[in-house]
Design a protein around this motif. Sequence first.
Motif, PDB file in Angstrom:
ATOM      1  N   GLU A  33       6.933  -8.035  -8.807  1.00 11.82           N
ATOM      2  CA  GLU A  33       5.985  -9.259  -8.436  1.00 11.82           C
ATOM      3  C   GLU A  33       5.430  -8.972  -7.346  1.00 11.82           C
ATOM      4  O   GLU A  33       4.340  -8.881  -6.843  1.00 11.82           O
ATOM      5  CB  GLU A  33       6.415 -10.451  -8.625  1.00 11.82           C
ATOM      6  N   ARG A  34       6.450  -8.932  -6.149  1.00 12.30           N
ATOM      7  CA  ARG A  34       6.003  -8.819  -4.696  1.00 12.30           C
ATOM      8  C   ARG A  34       5.225  -7.022  -4.406  1.00 12.30           C
ATOM      9  O   ARG A  34       4.434  -7.165  -3.719  1.00 12.30           O
ATOM     10  CB  ARG A  34       7.280  -8.733  -3.933  1.00 12.30           C
ATOM     11  N   VAL A  35       5.602  -6.331  -5.055  1.00 15.79           N
ATOM     12  CA  VAL A  35       5.131  -4.945  -5.057  1.00 15.79           C
ATOM     13  C   VAL A  35       3.507  -5.264  -5.820  1.00 15.79           C
ATOM     14  O   VAL A  35       2.647  -4.553  -4.841  1.00 15.79           O
ATOM     15  CB  VAL A  35       5.644  -3.823  -5.926  1.00 15.79           C
ATOM     16  N   GLU A  36       3.235  -5.816  -6.614  1.00 12.70           N
ATOM     17  CA  GLU A  36       1.961  -6.082  -7.140  1.00 12.70           C
ATOM     18  C   GLU A  36       1.023  -6.861  -6.183  1.00 12.70           C
ATOM     19  O   GLU A  36      -0.018  -6.523  -5.767  1.00 12.70           O
ATOM     20  CB  GLU A  36       1.947  -6.764  -8.581  1.00 12.70           C
ATOM     21  N   GLU A  37       1.650  -7.868  -5.581  1.00 10.99           N
ATOM     22  CA  GLU A  37       0.977  -8.583  -4.595  1.00 10.99           C
ATOM     23  C   GLU A  37       0.612  -7.770  -3.388  1.00 10.99           C
ATOM     24  O   GLU A  37      -0.633  -7.776  -2.986  1.00 10.99           O
ATOM     25  CB  GLU A  37       1.994  -9.869  -3.960  1.00 10.99           C
ATOM     26  N   LEU A  38       1.661  -6.976  -2.902  1.00  8.46           N
ATOM     27  CA  LEU A  38       1.177  -6.060  -1.830  1.00  8.46           C
ATOM     28  C   LEU A  38       0.246  -5.063  -1.984  1.00  8.46           C
ATOM     29  O   LEU A  38      -0.640  -4.953  -1.172  1.00  8.46           O
ATOM     30  CB  LEU A  38       2.420  -5.607  -1.258  1.00  8.46           C
ATOM     31  N   LEU A  39       0.355  -4.425  -3.133  1.00  9.12           N
ATOM     32  CA  LEU A  39      -0.643  -3.429  -3.603  1.00  9.12           C
ATOM     33  C   LEU A  39      -1.915  -4.118  -3.711  1.00  9.12           C
ATOM     34  O   LEU A  39      -2.896  -3.410  -3.272  1.00  9.12           O
ATOM     35  CB  LEU A  39      -0.438  -2.880  -4.929  1.00  9.12           C
ATOM     36  N   ALA A  40      -2.019  -5.047  -4.170  1.00  5.86           N
ATOM     37  CA  ALA A  40      -3.485  -5.715  -4.135  1.00  5.86           C
ATOM     38  C   ALA A  40      -4.097  -6.125  -2.818  1.00  5.86           C
ATOM     39  O   ALA A  40      -5.514  -6.083  -2.815  1.00  5.86           O
ATOM     40  CB  ALA A  40      -3.437  -7.003  -5.054  1.00  5.86           C
ATOM     41  N   GLU A  41      -3.392  -6.319  -1.839  1.00  3.31           N
ATOM     42  CA  GLU A  41      -4.027  -6.914  -0.609  1.00  3.31           C
ATOM     43  C   GLU A  41      -3.826  -5.485   0.559  1.00  3.31           C
ATOM     44  O   GLU A  41      -4.639  -5.548   1.538  1.00  3.31           O
ATOM     45  CB  GLU A  41      -3.249  -7.931  -0.055  1.00  3.31           C
ATOM     46  N   THR A  42      -3.008  -4.360   0.255  1.00  4.08           N
ATOM     47  CA  THR A  42      -2.836  -3.304   1.291  1.00  4.08           C
ATOM     48  C   THR A  42      -4.135  -2.482   1.341  1.00  4.08           C
ATOM     49  O   THR A  42      -4.825  -2.228   0.121  1.00  4.08           O
ATOM     50  CB  THR A  42      -1.612  -2.519   1.286  1.00  4.08           C
ATOM     51  N   ASP A  43      -4.298  -1.824   2.571  1.00  6.68           N
ATOM     52  CA  ASP A  43      -5.209  -0.675   2.672  1.00  6.68           C
ATOM     53  C   ASP A  43      -4.705   0.460   2.988  1.00  6.68           C
ATOM     54  O   ASP A  43      -5.456   1.598   3.303  1.00  6.68           O
ATOM     55  CB  ASP A  43      -6.442  -1.043   3.560  1.00  6.68           C
ATOM     56  N   ALA A  44      -3.481   0.551   3.132  1.00  2.37           N
ATOM     57  CA  ALA A  44      -2.904   1.820   3.418  1.00  2.37           C
ATOM     58  C   ALA A  44      -1.276   1.720   2.636  1.00  2.37           C
ATOM     59  O   ALA A  44      -0.640   0.709   2.407  1.00  2.37           O
ATOM     60  CB  ALA A  44      -2.350   1.906   4.921  1.00  2.37           C
ATOM     61  N   LEU A  45      -1.032   2.939   2.309  1.00  7.26           N
ATOM     62  CA  LEU A  45       0.420   2.999   1.730  1.00  7.26           C
ATOM     63  C   LEU A  45       1.122   4.271   2.309  1.00  7.26           C
ATOM     64  O   LEU A  45       0.648   5.316   2.460  1.00  7.26           O
ATOM     65  CB  LEU A  45       0.445   3.321   0.283  1.00  7.26           C
ATOM     66  N   MET A  46       2.482   4.000   2.818  1.00  8.42           N
ATOM     67  CA  MET A  46       3.438   5.061   3.240  1.00  8.42           C
ATOM     68  C   MET A  46       4.423   5.172   2.365  1.00  8.42           C
ATOM     69  O   MET A  46       5.246   4.515   1.973  1.00  8.42           O
ATOM     70  CB  MET A  46       3.959   5.003   4.519  1.00  8.42           C
ATOM     71  N   ILE A  47       4.529   6.528   1.996  1.00  8.66           N
ATOM     72  CA  ILE A  47       5.792   6.843   0.849  1.00  8.66           C
ATOM     73  C   ILE A  47       6.536   7.811   1.647  1.00  8.66           C
ATOM     74  O   ILE A  47       6.233   8.691   1.987  1.00  8.66           O
ATOM     75  CB  ILE A  47       5.277   7.407  -0.551  1.00  8.66           C
ATOM     76  N   GLY A  48       7.872   7.263   1.833  1.00 10.51           N
ATOM     77  CA  GLY A  48       8.790   7.986   2.450  1.00 10.51           C
ATOM     78  C   GLY A  48       9.995   8.578   1.396  1.00 10.51           C
ATOM     79  O   GLY A  48      10.482   7.454   0.998  1.00 10.51           O
ATOM     80  N   THR A  49      10.453   9.750   1.299  1.00  6.67           N
ATOM     81  CA  THR A  49      11.338  10.163   0.380  1.00  6.67           C
ATOM     82  C   THR A  49      12.136  11.501   0.723  1.00  6.67           C
ATOM     83  O   THR A  49      11.524  12.297   1.504  1.00  6.67           O
ATOM     84  CB  THR A  49      10.913  10.042  -0.981  1.00  6.67           C
ATOM     85  N   ASP A  50      13.246  11.470   0.174  1.00  8.87           N
ATOM     86  CA  ASP A  50      13.960  12.979   0.315  1.00  8.87           C
ATOM     87  C   ASP A  50      14.010  13.523  -1.135  1.00  8.87           C
ATOM     88  O   ASP A  50      14.394  14.601  -1.351  1.00  8.87           O
ATOM     89  CB  ASP A  50      15.473  12.581   0.802  1.00  8.87           C
TER      90      ASP A  50
END
Length: 109
Positions: A33-50
């Motif tokens: 639910e929170r992921v969906e809310e944030l995706l709807a309003e964000t203009d940038a996404l940072m994906i950090g992973t190993d």
Amino acid sequence: PTADMEKMAQLSAIDGFGTPLPNLELVPASDTERVEELLAETDALMIGTDDVGSVVDPSILNYLLDPERVKNMKRVVAMSRNLNGSGMGMFVSASRKAANAQVWDNSSG
């Protein structure tokens, strides 16, 4: 898991004493639910992973970049400590040369 979130919060603290960055919100993937809310309003996404294999999975990228879900996206950054030092790899170099001069590939050009 809660322990993972606590560790991430500690590692991302601005002062090493647990003070969070004011513009950073860590959200577990299970909180859809929170992921969906944030995706709807964000203009940038940072994906950090190993674990490059799981993040590059097309279904995850399709979810995160679905134009029906993400209407304001302007920038996406992917980070991995597997891309360190000179010679960042074929995909990073090709991306920079073919499509996006803003891609950092650790080259001098």
